[in-house]
Write an enzyme that holds these catalytic residues in place. Structure first.
Site, PDB file in Angstrom:
ATOM      1  N   ALA A  69       0.797  -1.233   0.000  1.00 34.51           N
ATOM      2  CA  ALA A  69       0.000   0.000   0.000  1.00 34.51           C
ATOM      3  C   ALA A  69       0.829   1.283   0.000  1.00 34.51           C
ATOM      4  O   ALA A  69       0.660   2.135  -0.886  1.00 34.51           O
ATOM      5  CB  ALA A  69      -0.981  -0.032   1.173  1.00 34.51           C
ATOM      6  N   ARG A 118      -5.165  -0.039  -8.896  1.00 29.87           N
ATOM      7  CA  ARG A 118      -5.603  -1.112  -7.981  1.00 29.87           C
ATOM      8  C   ARG A 118      -6.578  -0.490  -6.976  1.00 29.87           C
ATOM      9  O   ARG A 118      -6.376   0.641  -6.542  1.00 29.87           O
ATOM     10  CB  ARG A 118      -4.415  -1.767  -7.252  1.00 29.87           C
ATOM     11  CG  ARG A 118      -3.550  -2.646  -8.146  1.00 29.87           C
ATOM     12  CD  ARG A 118      -2.457  -3.327  -7.355  1.00 29.87           C
ATOM     13  NE  ARG A 118      -2.966  -4.435  -6.542  1.00 29.87           N
ATOM     14  CZ  ARG A 118      -2.241  -5.039  -5.589  1.00 29.87           C
ATOM     15  NH1 ARG A 118      -1.010  -4.596  -5.294  1.00 29.87           N
ATOM     16  NH2 ARG A 118      -2.748  -6.063  -4.897  1.00 29.87           N
ATOM     17  N   ASP A 156      -3.961  -2.492   4.287  1.00 32.93           N
ATOM     18  CA  ASP A 156      -4.146  -1.793   3.017  1.00 32.93           C
ATOM     19  C   ASP A 156      -5.200  -0.701   3.140  1.00 32.93           C
ATOM     20  O   ASP A 156      -5.158   0.277   2.420  1.00 32.93           O
ATOM     21  CB  ASP A 156      -4.518  -2.799   1.936  1.00 32.93           C
ATOM     22  CG  ASP A 156      -3.321  -3.699   1.658  1.00 32.93           C
ATOM     23  OD1 ASP A 156      -2.513  -3.359   0.781  1.00 32.93           O
ATOM     24  OD2 ASP A 156      -3.165  -4.695   2.392  1.00 32.93           O
ATOM     25  N   LYS A 180      -3.744  -8.274   3.447  1.00 32.51           N
ATOM     26  CA  LYS A 180      -3.497  -9.395   2.552  1.00 32.51           C
ATOM     27  C   LYS A 180      -4.395 -10.584   2.870  1.00 32.51           C
ATOM     28  O   LYS A 180      -4.549 -10.960   4.036  1.00 32.51           O
ATOM     29  CB  LYS A 180      -2.019  -9.800   2.652  1.00 32.51           C
ATOM     30  CG  LYS A 180      -1.572 -10.904   1.765  1.00 32.51           C
ATOM     31  CD  LYS A 180      -2.018 -10.785   0.353  1.00 32.51           C
ATOM     32  CE  LYS A 180      -1.631  -9.460  -0.290  1.00 32.51           C
ATOM     33  NZ  LYS A 180      -2.325  -9.284  -1.577  1.00 32.51           N
TER      34      LYS A 180
END
Ligand code: MRU
Length: 358
Positions: A56, A96, A246, A257
């Site tokens: 991140a 993303r 994140d 994750k």
């Protein structure tokens, strides 16, 4: 601690040099160590999407430099360069979806762009902002390492076994790492006997990147299958699970994750402490809870192939690459603004009113 961490800083993922962004290709580590040169925003967006750069904070920092590259080309092309730059912002923002640091960094760059109206040299201003985003991430990691180590010492001063997931090191950030920064600091303080590292399927950030970073520094590492973590908590006396994030929402839920959530459930069952380490740039107070986080799903081939070799039957797949750990499974969130024990909405709001500690 600070000087020893500085001395330990060997690895970096991002290098801004002579107006070009160089990104270490994390898809190939540790077998090949190559760098990709980016000279425009499209190249940076592609590098983020294809996981050349990942993690991140590193994604946010790279996107900030992507804006500088875009602005330089748009300025050179003349005309309404600010309007033209909007396409670069959109490209980078769409690279993303889950990491909060991406939109955080783009907003910082956009605010700076706004303040640079009428400036003779907007490019220098944008470059300074990207550099400050990079440097403040390094500084934040150092502060978090100190805070995390103090917590570990407070709870158990002796030598212990820790477990981590994914890669939260220098490769995922502007330097040192978040969770891995705390683990490095605890090792430097003589409090780490061994670090257990989940391999972290399907991209193997644990067995490829984390193991490589820690081995480089002589920190004892054991890589395990993701599914072995619960057993290790029981059999190996793991005292802390330390992970990154994140996107952290206003109530203290943490998106990280895939596999982090099940670690938290197992840690609660085994009485293992669960620490999340992330800079405040990862905190998204606009989302009330983890249910609102957009979880990235990637192509199923990432699951059914390893190194380009097919390893699974031709079937339907679920390749969600993040999950959400609810706040009530988290012992502490460590940020550069301070720590939040047993996070909830009130404590997160208090934290975000605080200034950075460094
Ligand atoms: O898919 P990735 O490799 O970008 O995922 C990264 C992680 O999940 C990290 O744990 C997180 O970004 C924190 S990095 C300091």
């Amino acid at each position: 601690m600070r000087d020893r961490l500085l001395a330990a800083e060997q690895v970096k993922a991002i290098d801004w040099r002579d107006g070009t962004l160089y990104l270490r290709d994390q898809r190939k580590l540790p077998f090949e160590d190559t760098w990709q040169a980016c000279t425009d925003a499209a190249g940076v967006a592609q590098a983020i999407r294809s996981m050349v750069v990942r993690g991140a904070p590193a994604i946010g920092i790279s996107a900030a430099y992507g804006v500088v590259l875009g602005a330089r080309l748009r300025l050179a092309a003349g005309g309404e360069w600010r309007a033209a730059l909007e396409a670069d912002f959109a490209l980078l923002a769409a690279a993303r979806p889950t990491a909060a640091n991406l939109s955080w960094a783009l907003n910082r760059m956009r605010e700076r762009l706004e303040r640079l109206k009428g400036s003779d040299d907007p490019l220098a201003g944008l470059e300074a902002e990207a550099l400050s985003i990079h440097e403040s991430d390094r500084e934040a990691n150092m502060t978090m390492a100190q805070l995390g180590v103090d917590l570990i010492r407070k709870h158990q001063g002796n030598v212990q076994a820790l477990l981590t997931h994914g890669n939260t090191g220098a490769l995922a950030t502007g330097g040192f790492g978040t969770a891995l920064g705390v683990i490095r600091g605890a090792f430097l303080d003589g409090m780490v006997e061994r670090v257990y590292v989940d391999e972290t399927r399907p991209w193997l950030q644990g067995s490829r990147l984390t193991a490589w970073e820690l081995t480089n520094e002589g920190i004892p590492v054991t890589v395990n299958a993701d599914s072995a973590a619960a057993h290790l908590m029981k059999a190996k006396g793991i005292t802390w699970v330390i992970v990154g994030a994140d996107r952290i929402t206003a109530n203290g839920d943490v998106a990280s994750k895939i596999g982090t959530y099940q670690l938290a459930v197992c840690a609660m069952h085994h009485g293992v402490r669960f620490m999340v380490v992330a800079p405040s740039s990862t905190i998204d107070m606009s989302l009330a809870s983890g249910e609102d986080v957009l979880i990235e799903e990637r192509d199923g081939s990432e699951l059914l192939e390893v190194g380009g070799h097919r390893v699974g039957a031709e079937v339907d797949t679920f390749n969600g690459v993040f999950d959400v750990t609810p706040a009530d499974l988290i012992d502490v969130i460590v940020t550069e603004k301070g720590i939040v024990e047993r996070p909830d909405a009130a404590k997160m709001a208090q934290l975000m009113c605080r200034k950075r500690l460094h």
